[in-house]
Motif scaffolding. Structure first.
Motif, short mmCIF file in Angstrom:
data_model
loop_
_atom_site.label_atom_id
_atom_site.label_comp_id
_atom_site.label_asym_id
_atom_site.label_seq_id
_atom_site.Cartn_x
_atom_site.Cartn_y
_atom_site.Cartn_z
N THR A 30 4.31 -4.65 -11.42
CA THR A 30 2.95 -4.02 -10.84
C THR A 30 2.20 -4.99 -10.13
OG1 THR A 30 1.83 -5.04 -12.92
CG2 THR A 30 2.98 -2.85 -13.29
N PRO A 66 0.28 1.23 -11.99
CA PRO A 66 0.39 2.21 -13.17
C PRO A 66 -1.11 2.87 -13.41
CG PRO A 66 0.71 0.18 -14.19
CD PRO A 66 0.46 -0.08 -12.66
N PRO A 90 -4.16 5.08 -13.58
CA PRO A 90 -4.67 6.27 -13.13
C PRO A 90 -5.35 6.18 -12.10
CG PRO A 90 -4.59 6.19 -15.43
CD PRO A 90 -4.35 4.89 -14.85
N HIS A 94 -2.97 6.77 -8.92
CA HIS A 94 -2.29 7.92 -8.67
C HIS A 94 -2.69 9.07 -9.41
CE1 HIS A 94 0.62 5.95 -6.07
NE2 HIS A 94 0.53 4.85 -7.00
N SER A 109 0.70 9.05 -12.94
CA SER A 109 0.82 7.74 -13.76
C SER A 109 1.27 7.93 -15.03
CB SER A 109 -0.54 7.15 -13.89
OG SER A 109 -1.04 6.81 -12.49
N THR A 157 5.22 6.28 -16.12
CA THR A 157 5.26 5.34 -17.23
C THR A 157 6.18 6.00 -18.03
OG1 THR A 157 3.27 4.37 -16.93
CG2 THR A 157 4.17 4.15 -18.99
#
Length: 297
Positions: free
Chosen positions: A42, A72, A74, A77, A82, A86
């Protein structure tokens, strides 16, 4: 944050045992293998790597799962995308034969590939040896990698395997008895130091696991155990990721102090005269070509 475009990171590959994976690299100086937590490398993992590079080391990030640079959160995206990202990463790890999630008394098969990477990076980057940081799923990998004398600075950040679903698993870490015996000998006779960190309320990393490491490694194991209140309150999950998601990057904050301890370990073992002496005692400098193919584009 937003997705990281990987600018500033060299992109290569590494092949060992018939398996080729992507590798990101930044910096110069002795190598530190940075193994990400789920869902992958990330932007905050990349920030940690940048700090490693800033002290004079080469941060080496193998892509073990996920999409490098993807945020990751939210906010980047949306909750649906998200969550799906994951969940997809977790599902792929669960079915992969490279990761041992539940079994006790053995390391994940991917550790052999990681040892070979570390050996090749030592040959490439020089210095007295190599450092390694594992996080969450990969936390215990740094310990299993330390059977190789090249590994001088292992860091176990919230080591979460085996999954703590039984009392026995809560008191174990994902390393075989034979490998643990080698690491114990290095601690007792070779001056190896192992650094571990966790939040006290983290159910993925129970206190029994760190108690077992203290019993096995003695004073060579330094445990950094933080109160849950020390975690960044903006984290999306309960306190877990000491060096990334739950880091409060301000002087005097316990998580920042933990980060500084990690960087100080690398300075001491990889960049100082003391580290060079440790490398000589361990017989480092042996050609590492037999451990894996040199990284290449």
């Amino acid at each position: 944050m937003a997705d990281h475009d990987l600018s500033g990171f060299e992109r290569t590959t590494f092949t060992h045992g018939g398996t080729t994976r992507k590798v990101l690299r930044r910096g110069t100086g002795p190598a530190v293998v940075v193994m990400a937590e789920i869902p992958g490398i990330t932007p905050k993992v990349l920030e940690f790597a940048e700090r490693v590079a800033a002290i004079g080391c080469t941060a080496v990030l193998p892509v073990l799962f996920g999409t490098p640079g993807r945020d990751p959160n939210p906010a980047a995206h949306g909750w649906l995308r998200s969550g799906a990202y994951t969940a997809s990463t977790v599902a792929k790890v669960c079915v992969s034969r490279e990761f041992t999630l539940l079994a006790t008394g053995r390391s994940s098969p991917v550790v052999g590939w990681l040892r070979a990477l570390a050996a090749a990076e030592h040959q490439r980057c020089g210095g007295p040896g190599v450092g390694a940081v594992g996080m969450c799923l990969t936390g215990g990998f740094a310990l299993a990698m330390a059977v190789d004398d090249r590994l001088l600075a292992p860091v176990l950040s919230q080591p979460s395997l085996p999954l703590a679903v039984t009392a026995r698993r809560r008191a174990r870490i994902d390393v075989s008895a034979e490998e643990l015996a080698v690491v114990k000998d290095r601690c007792a006779n070779g001056g190896l130091r192992v650094l571990g960190m966790r939040f006290r309320g983290d159910r993925l990393v129970p206190g029994d696991r760190f108690a077992a490491l203290r019993r096995e490694l003695g004073d060579a194991f330094t445990a950094v155990e933080l109160d849950d209140a020390d975690a960044n309150p903006d984290g999306l999950i309960s306190p877990h990721s000491v060096l990334t998601e739950h880091l409060i990057d301000e002087p005097g904050q316990p998580t920042r102090d933990a980060l500084d301890q990690v960087l100080d370990l690398f300075r001491d073992r990889l960049l100082s005269d003391r580290g060079a002496a440790a490398g000589v005692r361990s017989g480092l400098g042996v050609p590492a070509a037999e451990a894996g193919s040199p990284p290449g584009r």
